[in-house]
Enzyme design. Structure first.
Site, short mmCIF file in Angstrom:
data_model
loop_
_atom_site.label_atom_id
_atom_site.label_comp_id
_atom_site.label_asym_id
_atom_site.label_seq_id
_atom_site.Cartn_x
_atom_site.Cartn_y
_atom_site.Cartn_z
N GLU A 35 -6.77 -5.18 4.17
CA GLU A 35 -6.87 -6.40 3.35
C GLU A 35 -8.15 -6.40 2.52
O GLU A 35 -8.87 -7.40 2.46
CB GLU A 35 -6.80 -7.66 4.22
CG GLU A 35 -5.42 -8.01 4.69
CD GLU A 35 -4.44 -8.22 3.53
OE1 GLU A 35 -4.85 -8.72 2.47
OE2 GLU A 35 -3.28 -7.84 3.69
N THR A 59 0.82 -1.21 0.00
CA THR A 59 0.00 0.00 0.00
C THR A 59 0.86 1.26 0.00
O THR A 59 1.89 1.32 0.66
CB THR A 59 -0.88 -0.01 1.27
OG1 THR A 59 -1.69 -1.18 1.21
CG2 THR A 59 -1.76 1.21 1.35
N GLY A 77 3.39 -2.76 8.87
CA GLY A 77 3.73 -2.94 10.27
C GLY A 77 5.22 -3.24 10.43
O GLY A 77 5.79 -4.00 9.64
#
Lengths: 667, 667
Positions: free
Chosen positions: A433, A151, A190
């Site tokens: 997601e 992303t 993350g």
């Protein structure tokens, strides 16, 4: 163990079934339960290091991160022990870390999460043999720590729109990674902020002057010794969020960063030394990973919701409020029917989604085997199923978790109840997601295609009902039974799909483009996909429970049956507008259902605490002042408040500095 | 407002707007003078350099964040004090004049209850002598107070409070005590470390007799040193979902003595010899409750307008996916599913504002009557305020979450401000009367009204529709706004009638009325909700229609579109109710759906103009996604760069924990 609250003791003595039997059933067998408990014990042996000290929520953002790194490395050591002890494989590793156990150590997520959840699986599924040899063991041993960067700041769901480029340089046989604009910065991964030193980067591949679409590359972002970002790498964290604040989500930009040709993951597509691009034999295989991740998310939704209902149920058994009748003691709030409706439906939801997650998992495994044999026939169906189940299960989990929080009144708003954080984690999954609306539209696309071909193409299992309820001989006669309600939902779904097709056809015939017709009908398309999913969830719960009810003892089977009925009747009443519109249900039927609901709530009432005890979530994982096994709600609320560093001083320094001068008019 | 560098999308959107934005701004403020005054206050505060943060508050530790909030709120209050030398109680009415406080600290101020509850209670419940003594000091903030009613173990059921105030005629003092852990005061904002005074609600005992709960004025900290007085146990309750800087506290008393005249004596009194004199009318305290609920409604409208501004502007700037191949990615606001999420929220903010003002005017009128000794309308006003507060708080929370989810992952970022707004709004569902409890209070009123219907009595204005629809099974449907409003009234009447019948049917021999009430409570809540929805529809439509005639035709048209969208949205949402209680047909519903989609398209070109009409300064919006210039990505990155974690390229935890872990793996 502390003395257990008397109300909870009484509740437990009322339970009609064997709680351990339920636990084993939910875990998937007694062996699984025992294994889980062994792992929990390994973690609890580090209690001092992991569960003491000032709670995370009082720390600054930076301290919180540092604490989660500290705890994360302790967990890694424990995992290594378990790994060596059990000689287990990668998926067990991930189970332990990603499961509720890992979450209990960093309640708000871990900076190491994506290392296991995305970095390693992608390496395993997309690296060629040589690459695997080079990277997988190092990753497994944590010699390198990775994450997955797809992303971008300006691009999410629409992957083709990604802007990061990887341009092959024939001279040096390297790829040049570049972030051409601000919007092309990677954003969200993350662990990317300050933790990972490696990263899988998804970028637009250019060779020989042509764009070949997006491909994955393994990229070192920080020095292995000094941890300094490498030249040309701009990396940092993206800031605080509603939840997931220990995850260290990061941003990443490239200024002409060079990586060797062999850092492109080449199991599928390849770039040869001379820059020749070799296409993947089948680019559909990548859907397999996407579906897999969504299956995991459905399971996670069940776990989060199980936590929320455990907290809300135990609190509601302990909390007393208002005299229903003059002169009597205040009632346990669990005795209010409005409270039962909020909480018991959520308990039933845990079971419904658990059954569906299991069925989805089995379906996935079955079809995945076919995929690897080159049979892609059922891929579309699987994809459509995973899309809508992900959307509906995350939305329901968020909604029911929020209801559980509200059912705990003001105390549910306390961080120490753990309901705010549980809600934040469930609601995050509504957009990550695959945004839920986008996913439902993907399912809708599949459903419309199926509907148009229904008379010519053989139907696959999850959509077989569409044919049944639309066949000429089918009689729509409403029946106040589980079977009847499930049928009703199937009719609703079928009629919504057929109505969408009709509306779109009319629009197109009147000159509208296909795309505009789709867009202007999309509210109804989303609604149709949701109805389809509801029909599936209800029928799967019904079928699979019927299949297994003979394998458990009669008292447990009875309670499970009550939950099935509650869940089904609840949704019938929630969606009674649909049923009135599309089936032959009458006003009298609806009145019957309303009474059935109240009767079921009464039947489940004595077993409510037993049911959530059956989830067997240990206090350290539940991490809730309101939900602990002993029910010492008020003692825990006060004890937790005493840990606030603000309470360490009777007078805060801001009084002398600001408040007093201000009150005296001398600021 | 800074006009430089506004992104092209927003420039284009603003050019498309068909009405004069300034006119809408004046309408919302209540006139051009009100706009000018508000802007003046905002300018004074925003130009003070002391209110700018270097590190955003969400990165601070819980304690630092409190200290920062005290510092900045003292500055704010000082500025406001200078600005409004002659602030009087008359200024306490619904207005957006002082919204700038949301721009000083992002979360709730520790002074909130000082102005929100402490002063109003002093004004409404002290006698004249007490007022003269306390109110000026409170107004000038020489003393800072809060309001302590809720206890750790007791919320909605006020009679269950445990704190005692026992009169000692020897010293002419009350002795305050906290007999149990559950009787600690728990929640009051500012109580922990900020307030030095407090209104305490306690069970009054005099001459060995118990007289129920009464309010007392209590000093809890030394004026000079701020040290808690002997016998006072006070501290903060810890972090929450939101309200992080509200400084919510707990409070316990150990034989703490206060003078007799510290009981607020406008209504009930205790004489020197301990004689208790009853209040002339115990319903008088309802006045303050209603006042607070009206203010809540108005605040919800404001918070919704903030969230709406953020989500609408972001949706105009964000592009995603090609609808048609080879075309540029679409602004996400062009997706109809996105419009479906956004525009109802925009409309709802207007609905809450106009209904809030209508309720305020009703309150003022009823209050004036009370002054003349006429309490006839109080029960109706109370029932109205209960359900409106409950339904609007829940609706607002749902809309804010929808706005947040509409911003995808970025809505999860704290810097979007949507998580903080969610925290503020969702708290209101449980504080000042928990949702179900309030709904059931309105339901009691409805059941009484239904008794009136059966007895053929004339009903009060807000429920008079019950008689109108009491006899018809299904009311004649008309696809007009008037038809929709009477459809909702028919549904409310039908549900009231059925809930009434449900109670009767549960009233078997040997069952108490209250048990039957409990069994029917899910239906009772549903009836209350339908009643409230009918009110919201009727009042918002008539108010917006009235307003539309006072403005230029272009703006009037937009107002009516927003009002009609609200009616249409809810008639589709509640079509089950309409199918049950009216003659609405499938074709009617299809028409409503088509009209709804048409309204979305009508509002679309004006969407940015409409949220610009809320005229919320960037400093009050506090959002990277919602700023006036639409520089979304630049702001996200700039804000991330402020994270203290990003100040150093390598965090110390690497050397302390991660590196040793990696090394150990190599060995």
């Amino acid at each position: 163990m502390n003395k257990v609250n008397e109300d909870l003791l009484r509740e437990r003595s009322k339970c009609t079934f064997n709680i351990e039997e339920l636990t084993h059933f939910l875990d998937g067998g007694i062996e699984v339960t025992l294994e889980r408990k062994r792992r929990e014990q390994a973690v609890l042996s580090k209690r001092e290091e992991l569960f003491c000290g000032v709670p995370d929520e009082y720390l600054s953002h930076k301290e919180k991160y540092e604490n989660s790194i500290r705890k994360g490395t302790i967990l890694f050591k424990i995992l290594r022990q378990i790994y060596n002890m059990e000689n287990s494989n990668l998926s067990d590793y991930r189970n332990v870390l990603n499961g509720v156990l890992g979450a209990s150590i960093s309640q708000d997520g871990s900076p190491f999460g994506l290392h296991y959840i995305m970095f390693m699986p992608v390496l395993i599924s997309q690296a060629d043999e040589e690459q695997k040899k080079k990277w997988v063991d190092r990753a497994l041993n944590c010699q390198i720590i990775g994450t997955y960067a797809q992303t971008e700041l300006g691009h999410g769901t629409f992957i083709r729109g990604l802007e990061t480029t990887a341009t092959y340089d024939l001279e040096t046989q390297e790829f040049i990674l570049h972030s051409p604009t601000l919007t092309s910065y990677k954003w969200w991964p993350g662990g990317l902020g300050q933790t990972a030193n490696y990263c899988i980067v998804v970028a637009q591949l250019y060779t020989k002057g042509k764009c070949r679409g997006i491909h994955p590359f393994i990229v070192q972002v920080r020095d292995e010794e000094t941890h300094e970002p490498l030249p040309g790498i701009k990396v940092g964290e993206i800031g605080t969020k509603m939840g997931l604040n220990s995850v260290n989500n990061g941003y990443l930009g490239f200024d002409h960063v060079r990586i060797p040709r062999t850092n492109m993951l080449m199991k599928h597509a390849k770039v040869l030394e001379d820059g020749t691009y070799i296409k993947s034999k089948n680019n559909k295989l990548i859907y397999g990973t996407m579906v897999f991740v969504r299956v995991i998310i459905v399971f996670d939704s069940v776990n989060y919701l199980s936590k929320a209902v455990t907290i809300a149920t135990r609190f509601s058994a302990v909390r007393r409020q208002s005299q229903l009748k003059e002169g009597e003691p205040e009632l346990q709030i669990l005795d209010y029917v409005t409270q039962q409706e909020m909480i018991f439906t959520a308990i039933a939801g845990c079971f419904a989604m658990k059954f569906n997650a299991r069925r989805l998992w089995d379906t996935f495994n079955g079809i995945n085997t076919q995929l690897h044999e080159g049979n892609f026939e059922r891929l579309g169906e699987l994809h459509a199923l995973a899309c809508c189940l992900k959307a509906v299960s995350t939305a329901d989990a968020a909604r029911f978790t929020e209801r559980c929080r509200l059912a705990c009144g003001g105390h549910g708003y306390m961080h120490s109840s753990n309901l705010p954080l549980t809600y934040a984690l469930t609601t995050a999954s509504c957009t990550y997601e695959g945004d839920n609306t986008v996913l439902l539209l993907q399912t809708a696309r599949f459903l419309l295609k199926v509907w148009r071909e229904i008379d010519t193409v053989p139907v696959t299992p999850t959509i077989a009902y569409l044919k049944t309820v639309s066949s000429p001989g089918f009689q729509d006669k409403w029946e106040n039974s589980i079977k009847g309600i499930v049928r009703g939902f199937q009719i609703v779904s079928m009629k919504k799909i057929s109505s969408c097709v009709e509306i779109m056809t009319n629009k197109i015939m009147s000159g509208m483009s296909q795309e505009d017709a789709w867009n202007t009908t999309s509210i109804q398309l989303v609604s149709a996909a949701e109805s389809h999913c509801r029909a599936i969830v209800l029928s799967t719960f019904h079928e699979d429970l019927s299949k297994m009810s003979s394998t458990v003892s009669a008292p447990l089977a009875e309670v499970l049956q009550q939950l099935l009925e509650l869940y089904t009747v609840y949704w019938a009443l929630e969606k009674y507008g649909d049923l009135l519109l599309y089936t032959s249900i009458s006003k009298t039927d609806i009145e019957y259902l309303r009474r059935w609901l109240v009767t079921l709530l009464g039947k489940i009432r004595p077993n409510a605490v037993g049911l959530v005890d059956g989830f067997d979530i240990i206090d350290e994982m539940l991490d809730s002042t309101l939900g602990a096994y002993d029910g010492r709600v008020y003692e825990r609320l006060m004890a937790q408040a005493q840990k606030s560093p603000l309470n360490a001083d009777t007078v805060n320094k801001s009084f002398h500095k600001y408040l007093k001068p201000f009150m005296k008019g001398k600021l | 407002m800074a006009e430089h560098n506004v992104c092209v999308e927003l420039v284009r959107e603003r050019q498309k707007c068909t009405f004069e934005v300034q006119e809408l701004i004046h309408l919302i403020d209540g006139g051009i003078t009100a706009t000018e005054e508000r802007r003046e206050v905002e300018n004074v505060v925003c130009t003070d350099p002391r209110i700018k943060d270097v590190v955003p508050e969400e990165y601070l530790s819980h304690k630092e964040r409190y200290e920062n909030a005290i510092r900045k709120n003292c500055i704010l209050q000082e500025i406001l004090k200078k600005y409004t030398e002659k602030r009087t109680w008359d200024n306490f009415r619904p207005s957006n004049k002082y919204r700038i406080s949301s721009g000083v600290v992002k979360d709730i101020s520790p002074f909130m209850l000082h102005t929100g509850m402490f002063i109003p209670t002093l004004v409404n419940q002290s006698d004249d002598e007490q007022k003269a003594k306390w109110v000026p000091k409170a107004m000038s903030m020489e003393i800072i107070g809060t309001y302590a009613q809720t206890e750790l173990g007791h919320g909605s059921f006020i009679r269950g409070l445990e704190t005692t105030a026992t009169y000692d005629p020897n010293t002419e003092e009350f002795v305050l005590n906290t007999p149990n852990l559950t009787s600690y005061k728990w929640w009051p904002g500012g109580l922990a470390h900020t307030a030095n005074h407090c209104i305490v609600v306690a069970q009054l005992y005099s001459k060995g007799q118990h007289y129920g709960v009464h309010p007392f004025f209590v000093q809890i900290r030394d004026i000079e040193t701020h040290v808690p007085l002997p016998g006072i146990k006070v501290g903060e309750i810890g972090p929450k979902l939101g309200f992080q800087t509200a400084n919510n506290g707990f409070l316990g008393f150990e034989n703490f003595r206060i003078p007799r005249r510290n009981m607020l004596m406008k209504n009930a009194q205790v004489l020197k010899d301990g004689t208790y004199i009853k209040s002339k009318n115990d319903k008088l305290t309802y006045g303050t409750m209603v006042f607070v609920r009206v203010i809540i409604l108005f605040d919800l409208a404001f918070e919704l307008s903030r969230a709406a501004t953020i989500a609408v502007r972001y949706s105009a700037v964000r592009h995603q996916s090609q609808l048609k191949a080879n075309e540029p990615e679409l602004q996400i606001i062009d997706y109809v599913t996105q419009q479906h999420k956004l525009f109802i929220g925009v409309s709802t903010s207007h609905v809450f504002r106009v209904v809030g003002l209508w309720l305020w005017n009703t309150y003022v009128k009823v209050n004036a009557d009370i002054g003349k000794g006429n309490m006839d309308q109080l029960p109706e006003l109370h029932a109205l305020a209960c359900c409106l507060k409950a339904v609007c708080s829940r609706d607002a929370a749902a809309r804010v979450e929808e706005f947040r989810l509409a911003c995808g992952g970025h809505g999860f970022m704290t810097s979007s401000n949507l998580p903080i707004i969610n925290g503020i709004v969702s708290a209101s569902i449980t504080y000042e009367g928990e949702f179900s409890v309030l709904m059931l209070q309105t339901a009691r009123f409805l059941m009484k009204a239904w008794n009136g219907v059966l007895a053929r009595k004339t009903l009060t204005p807000t429920v008079s529709y019950l008689s109108k629809f009491s006899n018809s099974d299904r009311v004649q449907w008309a696809n007009t706004t008037a038809g929709i409003i009477s459809g909702f009234q028919a549904a409310a009447a039908g549900k009231t009638k059925e809930a009434y019948a449900a109670i009767q049917s549960y009233l078997k021999p040997g069952t108490d009325y209250e048990d039957a009430w409990n069994s029917a409570s899910v239906q009772l809540v549903s009836a209350s909700e339908a009643h409230c929805r009918a009110i919201l529809c009727e009042i918002s439509w008539s108010e917006m229609q009235r307003l539309s005639k006072t403005v230029s035709p272009n703006l009037g048209k937009v107002l009516l579109e927003l009002a009609e969208l609200y009616l249409t949205y809810w008639s589709l949402e509640k079509r089950g109710d309409l199918l049950m209680y009216t003659t609405i047909s499938t074709a009617d519903i299809a028409k409503l759906q088509a009209r709804y989609e048409e309204l979305l398209a009508l509002i679309r070109p004006n969407a940015v103009g409409i949220v610009d009409g809320f005229d919320i300064r960037d400093e009050i919006l506090n959002s990277t996604l919602g700023a006036y210039d639409g520089r979304v990505y630049e702001r996200l990155m700039e804000e991330a760069k402020k994270s203290p974690l990003n100040a150093e390229p390598v965090n110390e935890s690497f050397h302390k924990y991660i590196k040793p872990l990696m090394l150990k793996a190599k060995l």
